[in-house]
Design an enzyme around this catalytic site. Structure first.
Site, PDB file in Angstrom:
ATOM      1  N   CYS A  42       0.819  -1.232   0.000  1.00 22.37           N
ATOM      2  CA  CYS A  42       0.000   0.000   0.000  1.00 22.37           C
ATOM      3  C   CYS A  42       0.843   1.269   0.000  1.00 22.37           C
ATOM      4  O   CYS A  42       0.355   2.347  -0.337  1.00 22.37           O
ATOM      5  CB  CYS A  42      -0.906   0.014   1.218  1.00 22.37           C
ATOM      6  SG  CYS A  42      -1.909  -1.463   1.311  1.00 22.37           S
TER       7      CYS A  42
ATOM      8  N   HIS B  94      -3.748   6.916   1.261  1.00 23.13           N
ATOM      9  CA  HIS B  94      -4.021   5.598   0.690  1.00 23.13           C
ATOM     10  C   HIS B  94      -5.479   5.265   0.965  1.00 23.13           C
ATOM     11  O   HIS B  94      -6.007   5.581   2.028  1.00 23.13           O
ATOM     12  CB  HIS B  94      -3.077   4.581   1.341  1.00 23.13           C
ATOM     13  CG  HIS B  94      -3.454   3.165   1.058  1.00 23.13           C
ATOM     14  ND1 HIS B  94      -3.667   2.708  -0.218  1.00 23.13           N
ATOM     15  CD2 HIS B  94      -3.666   2.106   1.885  1.00 23.13           C
ATOM     16  CE1 HIS B  94      -3.999   1.430  -0.162  1.00 23.13           C
ATOM     17  NE2 HIS B  94      -4.002   1.039   1.100  1.00 23.13           N
TER      18      HIS B  94
ATOM     19  N   ASN C 154      -9.891  -0.760  -2.681  1.00 25.74           N
ATOM     20  CA  ASN C 154      -8.466  -0.581  -2.361  1.00 25.74           C
ATOM     21  C   ASN C 154      -7.636  -1.152  -3.509  1.00 25.74           C
ATOM     22  O   ASN C 154      -7.565  -2.370  -3.675  1.00 25.74           O
ATOM     23  CB  ASN C 154      -8.180  -1.309  -1.046  1.00 25.74           C
ATOM     24  CG  ASN C 154      -6.726  -1.240  -0.618  1.00 25.74           C
ATOM     25  OD1 ASN C 154      -5.864  -0.799  -1.379  1.00 25.74           O
ATOM     26  ND2 ASN C 154      -6.442  -1.695   0.589  1.00 25.74           N
TER      27      ASN C 154
HETATM   28  O1  UT7 Z   1      -4.621  -1.491   2.435  1.00 23.81           O
HETATM   29  C1  UT7 Z   1      -4.062  -2.429   3.283  1.00 23.81           C
HETATM   30  C2  UT7 Z   1      -4.302  -2.090   4.678  1.00 23.81           C
HETATM   31  N1  UT7 Z   1      -5.570  -2.594   5.097  1.00 23.81           N
HETATM   32  C3  UT7 Z   1      -6.322  -1.889   5.878  1.00 23.81           C
HETATM   33  O2  UT7 Z   1      -6.024  -0.788   6.220  1.00 23.81           O
HETATM   34  C4  UT7 Z   1      -7.595  -2.546   6.374  1.00 23.81           C
HETATM   35  C5  UT7 Z   1      -7.828  -2.228   7.802  1.00 23.81           C
HETATM   36  N2  UT7 Z   1      -8.958  -2.949   8.363  1.00 23.81           N
HETATM   37  C6  UT7 Z   1     -10.237  -2.769   7.943  1.00 23.81           C
HETATM   38  O3  UT7 Z   1     -10.497  -1.996   7.045  1.00 23.81           O
HETATM   39  C7  UT7 Z   1     -11.324  -3.506   8.669  1.00 23.81           C
HETATM   40  O4  UT7 Z   1     -10.766  -4.236   9.730  1.00 23.81           O
HETATM   41  C8  UT7 Z   1     -12.165  -4.449   7.772  1.00 23.81           C
HETATM   42  C9  UT7 Z   1     -13.057  -3.629   6.845  1.00 23.81           C
HETATM   43  C10 UT7 Z   1     -11.283  -5.354   6.953  1.00 23.81           C
HETATM   44  C11 UT7 Z   1     -13.091  -5.314   8.630  1.00 23.81           C
HETATM   45  O5  UT7 Z   1     -13.902  -4.491   9.421  1.00 23.81           O
HETATM   46  P1  UT7 Z   1     -14.067  -4.742  10.989  1.00 23.81           P
HETATM   47  O6  UT7 Z   1     -14.970  -3.690  11.453  1.00 23.81           O
HETATM   48  O7  UT7 Z   1     -12.693  -4.808  11.602  1.00 23.81           O
HETATM   49  O8  UT7 Z   1     -14.808  -6.105  11.012  1.00 23.81           O
HETATM   50  P2  UT7 Z   1     -14.332  -7.495  11.674  1.00 23.81           P
HETATM   51  O9  UT7 Z   1     -13.295  -8.143  10.846  1.00 23.81           O
HETATM   52  O10 UT7 Z   1     -14.104  -7.325  13.123  1.00 23.81           O
HETATM   53  O11 UT7 Z   1     -15.658  -8.313  11.529  1.00 23.81           O
HETATM   54  C12 UT7 Z   1     -16.857  -7.966  12.221  1.00 23.81           C
HETATM   55  C13 UT7 Z   1     -17.945  -8.939  11.822  1.00 23.81           C
HETATM   56  C14 UT7 Z   1     -17.510 -10.386  11.979  1.00 23.81           C
HETATM   57  O12 UT7 Z   1     -18.635 -11.126  12.345  1.00 23.81           O
HETATM   58  P3  UT7 Z   1     -18.882 -11.530  13.884  1.00 23.81           P
HETATM   59  O13 UT7 Z   1     -17.675 -12.337  14.284  1.00 23.81           O
HETATM   60  O14 UT7 Z   1     -19.003 -10.241  14.638  1.00 23.81           O
HETATM   61  O15 UT7 Z   1     -20.154 -12.325  13.831  1.00 23.81           O
HETATM   62  C15 UT7 Z   1     -17.113 -10.801  10.582  1.00 23.81           C
HETATM   63  O16 UT7 Z   1     -17.236 -12.176  10.366  1.00 23.81           O
HETATM   64  O17 UT7 Z   1     -18.236  -8.772  10.417  1.00 23.81           O
HETATM   65  C16 UT7 Z   1     -18.069 -10.021   9.745  1.00 23.81           C
HETATM   66  N3  UT7 Z   1     -17.587  -9.750   8.410  1.00 23.81           N
HETATM   67  C17 UT7 Z   1     -18.397  -9.528   7.364  1.00 23.81           C
HETATM   68  N4  UT7 Z   1     -19.742  -9.512   7.268  1.00 23.81           N
HETATM   69  C18 UT7 Z   1     -20.251  -9.241   6.051  1.00 23.81           C
HETATM   70  C19 UT7 Z   1     -16.291  -9.637   7.987  1.00 23.81           C
HETATM   71  N5  UT7 Z   1     -16.253  -9.356   6.675  1.00 23.81           N
HETATM   72  C20 UT7 Z   1     -17.551  -9.289   6.281  1.00 23.81           C
HETATM   73  C21 UT7 Z   1     -18.153  -9.019   5.025  1.00 23.81           C
HETATM   74  N6  UT7 Z   1     -19.502  -9.009   4.980  1.00 23.81           N
HETATM   75  N7  UT7 Z   1     -17.436  -8.758   3.924  1.00 23.81           N
END
Ligand code: UT7
Length: 337
Positions: A116, A262, A292
């Protein structure tokens, strides 16, 4: 007079196929609402499955536009820097492939694997080459084809929904001037202890053989991310690196006309804007339309910001980002009047 590295042309290219959040629901358990709320993404571009193209092909289209705007022929380039985490081949680098596609025979080509922050490291590298006299005209490209390497099942949904394919390029030229223009400063960092937080670990030269059916069954050839750890690190590092680069260049945050972060997650950039107490309109977002695109996000945003008239002659722009590595950094660039 001092030699300065100035951006004289920009270009972008995304493949025509649009994949909406609703489209993703046919392969995985996700929703438009979840994706928009958590990331700000509405759609992304992916290459066509029926007629796939490589990262260097996307880079070529973006480069042609940048070259035309800079008024260069391919022969004017004396170094290609190609930033990508999704090279066409394991080796050689996409820079060599692009060089050939541009019809060049011996122009040097350097690939950067900084994910990134590929563009940020690339801009700093181009600046160092130009100021040292090693190059006068550099084509810097950020390009990715993520779509061929994503886990489109529910298991991979946290990562898959955020990535898009795309490319952007800038032409950087040595300018002799007394003015403070071009790249005014760069700050680069890496923290390898967080390498496991965002990685694709197969095929891998540390494995024998590099890729097996078992590794694929374990889905190790897909990217895996500890999203929360990366999110937290970004919110710590992005304000920190901004303060450092402003101090280093003797500028204030008001001197910056546009902040181009980014595009990893709109929420990260909105938190950044609030933490830095910046007006909303000074922080650029286009993740809604592209997702992204990793090494391409910053030059793609720069090209759009130009087109939208948000910046122009005399504008001072701050680029910043954090991603896999983890790596992070920032550059400040001022366009000549
Ligand atoms: O460019 C490279 C650098 N990358 C970044 O900067 C990314 C940084 N991180 C993020 O942007 C976020 O962490 C994400 C967008 C990837 C994920 O968001 P989050 O708010 O951290 O969600 P999470 O991974 O904690 O997941 C929360 C819930 C989970 O369900 P439970 O365990 O609460 O039942 C996941 O299973 O959301 C669920 N989940 C989804 N649900 C629907 C994870 N991905 C999805 C999805 N659709 N695509």
């Amino acid at each position: 007079m001092t030699t300065r590295a100035v951006i004289t042309g920009t270009g972008r290219y995304v493949p025509p196929r649009v994949v909406t959040n609703d489209d993703l629901t046919q392969w995985m358990d996700t929703s438009d609402e979840w994706i928009q709320q958590r990331t700000g993404i509405e759609k992304r571009h992916w290459i066509d499955e029926e007629a796939p193209v490589g990262t260097s092909d996307l880079g070529l289209e973006a480069s042609k536009i940048a070259l035309e705007r800079a008024g260069w022929a391919p022969e004017d380039i004396d170094l290609i820097i190609f930033a990508t985490l999704s090279p066409d081949l394991f080796f050689p680098g996409s820079g060599c492939l692009l060089q050939h596609k541009l019809g060049l025979e011996s122009t040097p080509a350097l690939d950067l694997r900084q994910q990134c922050t590929g563009f940020i490291y690339g801009l700093a590298t181009a600046d160092a080459y130009i100021r040292s006299g090693m190059a006068q005209r550099i084509l810097l490209v950020g390009a990715e084809v993520h779509s061929t390497g994503l886990d489109i099942s529910t298991e991979g949904r946290d990562v898959t929904v955020i990535f898009g394919d795309g490319a952007a390029a800038v032409c950087m030229e040595a300018v002799e001037t007394d003015q403070a223009v071009g790249v005014l400063g760069s700050v680069l960092h890496a923290k390898g202890s967080m390498a496991e937080s965002l990685k694709t670990d197969a095929p891998a030269s540390r494995e024998w053989p590099r890729l097996t059916a078992e590794m694929m069954a374990e889905r190790r050839h897909f990217p895996h991310m500890d999203g929360k750890a990366i999110f937290k690190e970004a919110l710590r590092r992005l304000p920190e690196v901004t303060k450092v680069i402003l101090k280093q260049t003797g500028l204030t945050k008001e001197d910056i006309d546009l902040y181009i972060p980014h595009q990893a997650n709109m929420r990260i950039n909105q938190f950044y804007q609030q933490m830095m107490k910046l007006p909303e309109e000074k922080v650029f977002h286009n993740i809604q339309r592209y997702g992204n695109t990793t090494a391409a996000t910053i030059p793609l945003a720069l090209d759009e910001a130009f087109e939208m008239g948000l910046i122009g002659k005399g504008s001072t722009v701050l680029f910043l980002g954090l991603g896999s590595g983890v790596t992070w950094g920032a550059n400040i660039h001022r366009f000549p009047e």
